[in-house]
Design a protein around this motif. Sequence first.
Motif, PDB file in Angstrom:
ATOM      1  N   GLU A 195      22.542   2.386   2.938  1.00  0.00           N
ATOM      2  CA  GLU A 195      22.366   1.589   1.711  1.00  0.00           C
ATOM      3  C   GLU A 195      23.506   0.585   1.584  1.00  0.00           C
ATOM      4  N   ARG A 198      23.048  -2.206   4.208  1.00  0.00           N
ATOM      5  CA  ARG A 198      22.026  -3.197   3.843  1.00  0.00           C
ATOM      6  C   ARG A 198      22.547  -4.136   2.763  1.00  0.00           C
ATOM      7  N   THR A 207      19.885 -11.226   7.490  1.00  0.00           N
ATOM      8  CA  THR A 207      18.623 -10.552   7.170  1.00  0.00           C
ATOM      9  C   THR A 207      17.953  -9.901   8.380  1.00  0.00           C
ATOM     10  N   GLU A 210      18.174  -4.695  11.940  1.00  0.00           N
ATOM     11  CA  GLU A 210      17.229  -3.592  11.671  1.00  0.00           C
ATOM     12  C   GLU A 210      18.029  -2.322  11.426  1.00  0.00           C
ATOM     13  N   THR A 212      18.170   1.509  10.556  1.00  0.00           N
ATOM     14  CA  THR A 212      17.223   2.625  10.607  1.00  0.00           C
ATOM     15  C   THR A 212      17.943   3.953  10.403  1.00  0.00           C
TER      16      THR A 212
ATOM     17  N   HIS B  48       8.141  -3.235   7.608  1.00  0.00           N
ATOM     18  CA  HIS B  48       8.830  -2.279   6.737  1.00  0.00           C
ATOM     19  C   HIS B  48      10.339  -2.466   6.795  1.00  0.00           C
ATOM     20  N   GLU B  49      11.015  -2.018   5.740  1.00  0.00           N
ATOM     21  CA  GLU B  49      12.476  -2.123   5.686  1.00  0.00           C
ATOM     22  C   GLU B  49      13.142  -1.360   6.833  1.00  0.00           C
ATOM     23  N   ASP B  50      12.538  -0.234   7.250  1.00  0.00           N
ATOM     24  CA  ASP B  50      13.082   0.576   8.342  1.00  0.00           C
ATOM     25  C   ASP B  50      12.030   0.604   9.461  1.00  0.00           C
ATOM     26  N   TYR B  54       9.306   3.691  10.283  1.00  0.00           N
ATOM     27  CA  TYR B  54       7.926   3.508   9.831  1.00  0.00           C
ATOM     28  C   TYR B  54       6.979   3.431  11.031  1.00  0.00           C
ATOM     29  N   GLN B 154       5.222   0.344   0.995  1.00  0.00           N
ATOM     30  CA  GLN B 154       6.263   0.877   0.113  1.00  0.00           C
ATOM     31  C   GLN B 154       6.206   2.401   0.010  1.00  0.00           C
ATOM     32  N   HIS B 158       9.715   7.607   2.268  1.00  0.00           N
ATOM     33  CA  HIS B 158      10.885   7.755   1.393  1.00  0.00           C
ATOM     34  C   HIS B 158      11.138   9.228   1.073  1.00  0.00           C
TER      35      HIS B 158
END
Lengths: 390, 158
Positions: A195, A198, A207, A210, A212, B48-50, B54, B154, B158
């Motif tokens: 967190e 990011r 941006t 990646e 993970t 996806h963010e990850d 994902y 989304q 999570h």
Amino acid sequence: MSRSLLSFSAEFNDVNQEILLSGRMRPQTVQEMASAAEVIRRNLDGHSNTVYVNTRRLTHINMTAFNCIAEILSSACKADRQRKIVIVTSSVIAWSAPLFRTLASDEPNLLVEIYDSAFYPGQTFVEDESFIPILRTQTKMTWRHERGILGRHGLRDGLAIADICCGIGDFATLIKRHFNPTRLLALDHSRKSLEYARRVAADFGLTSIEYTYGDASQMLLADNQFDFVTCRHSLQIFDRPDVLLRELYRICKPGGRVYITNEKNSHCLGEPHSESIRWTYDQVARLFSHFDMDVEMGPKSRRLLTDAGFDAIQVETFMVTNLDGDPRDFANMIEAWENVYAGQMAVRRGDPPDFIRRFRQGFKDHVLAALHPKGYAGWPIWAASGRKPY
Amino acid sequence: MTGQYVSPKSAEFQDMAALTLDAALFACEFRLCDTIAEYLATIIGQSHEDPARYANFSSLLANEIVELAFRSVGPRGRIDFNLLKSDACVRMKVGFPLDKHGRDSWSAPAISSGSEGQQPAGNLIMMGQALGVTLSFDSSTDDRVTLIAEFILQEGIH
């Protein structure tokens, strides 16, 4: 994409009394599950109290395999209602708990639990938020040296790079800014660190990194993906560095390089008060050893890389010192070490107050050496890399 | 199949990826299922963010869809794999020709009345429900079926 479909295993771990399932379990027919099924069945039959089925490193499964396992577990549950079967899953593998919970709904003595601790011995210390200042300061101080070292180890513009055990992502951010990679992936097992990573990347407008969430010893990444893989200060906190190196090797492209850094804490030094400082860092090495971590790993880098199958190995050392920029940074780093090592780890080990007092004194003397107008304080690091053969 | 989710309208989707294979070629090599599933899941994950995590999550269901196609596909014609993206989700569509046995088992009454375990898609339905991924089937034409999964970006990991 080149992995075997049957690269999975089922074994029984006597120490933890658990059945370990791992790898990619996608058989075409149930017959291909025969040996794994036999291991599961035999070890369920052999235990009458609680049996753990650990799936934390089972990265892929298909319904052929799942139904086979489900049938064995269901039969075992029905055969002995007093026996409890616990399926251990990981939050890294997002499908795992929801899928295995479908079995638990029919069998009262079958439980599904998510364990996110004990991936490696030092996890509770390293993934604590209090470690973030250490990581930030360390990277700031080591980058001054590593920026040049990385070039000598083959890092250049335009490569696909993975930073494994990226922590708070500051090293990845520096790589992004200075080496312009075509792809940059950063993996860590601390959600809080990710967190933070990011957020920092967004603040800098970066941006395309990646990030993970993952387990470095069983990564959800395909083989042969990256030209350059870094893993800094992390092998030394795993009890099985060979397992981690095997994964680093796997995701590296043939001809690519894996770059690792490790310490030899007992070689930390300082003047004045060199004896007190030396004693404390000897104790640091023993303290980490108590928790199955090896912060004396640095000089072993060549052997580790060789044993993992790398060639063209390069090793060099550098000393981070109080003369690198602001001495206060060095002092801050030592104070952060003292807080974790003496304030948490020694306490956890059950060390007596007299020991902890002396232990702390060495850190305080190291800080003094760093800030003294005529003092010198050092922290030695081994940087090594190996090439994955073609 | 998973309750409150309302699928976006078709006009909201944009093409992401398309792959067409000869059905006979596809049906002769089981290994292709894993390869294609991982390929599609990697692309799904990119939204996806990850992405890596994902991709792993979506590959479970993607692989089951591809394996189901492998077991059901007829010997002639082509199999189409398509990914389409809206703001909220990625839609995966796999359309393939059926053989005679397949036509019977994939007919609409068979799918709607049979128990999950007896249907050709029984395992897939169970997996979709477990993972919260919406699934649907289009077998309106006589000799062809399309499997559709919608991965909500989304949710899921999570």
